[in-house]
Design a protein around this motif. Structure first.
Motif: not given
Length: 135
Positions: A1-22
């Motif tokens: 997870m990345k901290k973005l503007h003081g908040k934790w971003n809890s979504g998936f990255t495009v790379i993670e989604l592509m790995i799952v699709v693959m």
């Protein structure tokens, strides 16, 4: 997870989604051919059962008449199936051969040893061919 503007971003990255699709695509690519073979074998089993039932009906017809029912008989109609065409050949007073010929994708149906399973047949003696397709 990345901290973005003081908040934790809890979504998936495009790379993670592509790995799952693959990974899903690889699993489907491995499983689909087995599924198609299973469906072909099931349809062959249905055709074999229809041939066996037709054979029994031929024997019943012969016990009440002087010959087996011809292919064009309206008294003893041919079975029907979406993937097979049925016919009776060599019909006489003492013999017959019942044949189921595959159509469409069912023409690709093969036994374990690679023998084509079209057409499949049975005669008045109960002889089935090709034998490797009647397992």
């Amino acid at each position: 997870m990345k901290k973005l503007h003081g908040k934790w971003n809890s979504g998936f990255t495009v790379i993670e989604l592509m790995i799952v699709v693959m990974l899903v695509a690889i699993l489907v690519a491995l499983a689909y051919p087995s599924y198609v073979d299973y469906v072909r074998k099931a349809k062959r089993g249905e055709a074999q059962q229809l041939l066996l039932n037709w054979s029994i009906n031929q024997e019943i017809f012969r016990s009440n008449n002087s010959a087996y029912a011809p292919d064009s008989s309206t008294v003893l109609p041919k079975p029907t199936h979406a993937s097979y065409t049925f016919s009776a050949t060599g019909v006489s007073a003492t013999a017959y051969s019942l044949v189921a010929t595959a159509s469409g994708d069912q023409l690709n149906d093969k036994a374990k040893d690679g023998t084509s399973c079209s057409p499949i047949q049975i005669n008045q003696n109960g002889t089935k061919s090709p034998t490797v397709c009647w397992d």
